[in-house]
Design an enzyme around this catalytic site. Sequence first.
Site, PDB file in Angstrom:
ATOM      1  N   TYR A 117       0.823  -1.206   0.000  1.00  8.65           N
ATOM      2  CA  TYR A 117       0.000   0.000   0.000  1.00  8.65           C
ATOM      3  C   TYR A 117       0.861   1.263   0.000  1.00  8.65           C
ATOM      4  O   TYR A 117       1.963   1.256   0.503  1.00  8.65           O
ATOM      5  CB  TYR A 117      -0.914   0.020   1.240  1.00  8.65           C
ATOM      6  N   SER A 306     -13.866  -4.375  -0.197  1.00  7.92           N
ATOM      7  CA  SER A 306     -14.640  -3.763  -1.289  1.00  7.92           C
ATOM      8  C   SER A 306     -16.143  -3.933  -1.113  1.00  7.92           C
ATOM      9  O   SER A 306     -16.857  -4.294  -2.049  1.00  7.92           O
ATOM     10  CB  SER A 306     -14.206  -4.331  -2.651  1.00  7.92           C
ATOM     11  N   LEU A 308     -18.229  -1.687  -0.950  1.00  6.29           N
ATOM     12  CA  LEU A 308     -18.862  -0.684  -1.815  1.00  6.29           C
ATOM     13  C   LEU A 308     -18.390  -0.837  -3.259  1.00  6.29           C
ATOM     14  O   LEU A 308     -18.633   0.038  -4.087  1.00  6.29           O
ATOM     15  CB  LEU A 308     -18.556   0.732  -1.312  1.00  6.29           C
ATOM     16  N   GLY A 311     -16.383   1.880  -4.505  1.00  2.00           N
ATOM     17  CA  GLY A 311     -17.132   3.141  -4.448  1.00  2.00           C
ATOM     18  C   GLY A 311     -18.289   3.184  -5.425  1.00  2.00           C
ATOM     19  O   GLY A 311     -19.133   4.092  -5.364  1.00  2.00           O
ATOM     20  N   LEU A 313     -20.952   1.349  -5.602  1.00  2.00           N
ATOM     21  CA  LEU A 313     -22.263   1.159  -4.978  1.00  2.00           C
ATOM     22  C   LEU A 313     -22.768   2.408  -4.254  1.00  2.00           C
ATOM     23  O   LEU A 313     -23.912   2.426  -3.793  1.00  2.00           O
ATOM     24  CB  LEU A 313     -22.221  -0.034  -4.025  1.00  2.00           C
ATOM     25  N   GLY A 315     -23.245   4.965  -5.911  1.00  2.00           N
ATOM     26  CA  GLY A 315     -24.041   5.570  -6.970  1.00  2.00           C
ATOM     27  C   GLY A 315     -23.407   6.786  -7.602  1.00  2.00           C
ATOM     28  O   GLY A 315     -23.967   7.369  -8.541  1.00  2.00           O
ATOM     29  N   LYS A 316     -22.218   7.179  -7.144  1.00  2.00           N
ATOM     30  CA  LYS A 316     -21.633   8.443  -7.605  1.00  2.00           C
ATOM     31  C   LYS A 316     -21.172   8.412  -9.059  1.00  2.00           C
ATOM     32  O   LYS A 316     -20.971   9.469  -9.669  1.00  2.00           O
ATOM     33  CB  LYS A 316     -20.472   8.847  -6.706  1.00  2.00           C
TER      34      LYS A 316
END
Length: 422
Positions: A117, A306, A308, A311, A313, A315-316
């Site tokens: 990372y 994960s 989301l 990211g 999910l 909706g962005k």
Amino acid sequence: MTTLALAPTLARPIAGSRRSDATVGGKKASPRSSMRARAIASDSPNTAGSAPAAQKPSPFGQPGERRKLGDSDLMVSECCLGTMTWGKQNTEKEAHEQLNFAVGDSGVNFIDTAEMYPIPTEAGTQGLTDKYIGNWLKRGSTRREDIVLATKVSGRSERITWLPRENNETPRVTRKQIMESVEFSLQRLNTDYIDLLQIHWPDRYVPLFGAKSYDACNVRADDVGFDEQLEAFDALIRQGKVRHMGVSNETSWGICEFARLSKLSGMPKLISVQNSYSLLVRGQFEADLAEVCSPGNANVGLMAYSPLAGGSLSGKYLDAGPEGPKGARFTMFPGYMERFNRSLTKEAVSAYVEVARDYGMSPSALALAFVRSRWFVTSTIIGATSMEQLGENIEAFNCEITEECLADIDAVYKKFKDPTTD
């Protein structure tokens, strides 16, 4: 273990329900339901040969609610703080703000990092995430023993050539390289021990990250054996540098083989698996790994990453146009996690967004509350690039999904079953 108070703004749970008595944000929502069934290992003695009994949720705050991780003594918060953006999308100051809020204000005690990372990994930033965590620990605002610190040693990769290895060797999970990786991780993290060391992905060939089905033609002859990996963990645990062993991006075969060899040899037992699991990625775990990992079998706790789907999910990305939302991950790193940004995936996301609206929840809250509601999930790993995102994600652990809402989720899943898989 010290239990920290939940932040006042996150103090009361909400839930998804079309018909309810309470209101949240101007929309109706029901109180927290008790319908959630979980298979959590009990601290009470079990009769010989019987599966561990279910344990009632502890009485303190939801993000910091403790759960036993697999067959171990680790009690981890059901919300785990992910860190992979620190050093790429987040500065050290922002990383420390997130740690202070999650740990100090919200009761989270579980932190997950990795030697490679931040993500996307590259030579110039590799290891920064660990260093940010290490500097935060050095400040001493939280006692080291009150934190469950998890990290990961990288699996085989011909592409990642910048990890600290003797003679710039290709990353593998040989005994020697696992031992080397831990020494460097301890230095960066400014700690004497790692609570949970995980193999980031297998040394052997397996289809990863939305890849196509398993093909025996891709099997390599020089895979590092399961026994050699266990020997490395056995040595590290005996030295006191690692407490427990976990895996990530692993299959049923891998978990079963580790379990079999551990039982035969008396070497360390696998206690966790960190695999992708979300509204968009369900099939592999639900249909196969759940049985293997259940308390009565291998007793391996799932750390869902994960949740989301990068990211998506939230909706962005649905109405952001071809260039995508400014500063978002898929916008900054074109092609990264592309499986979560395909047209079919977006159709599925749009359907889940509608379900969330029907129940007065944000799309992110629906996605996180769903993952949290699964009996086989011990802890859900969340990540954020802003404090606003982090607050919303942590607040989602106060949500409880009703059976009615779950039925609507399953209706969408029947139409869009794992749309990210080739």
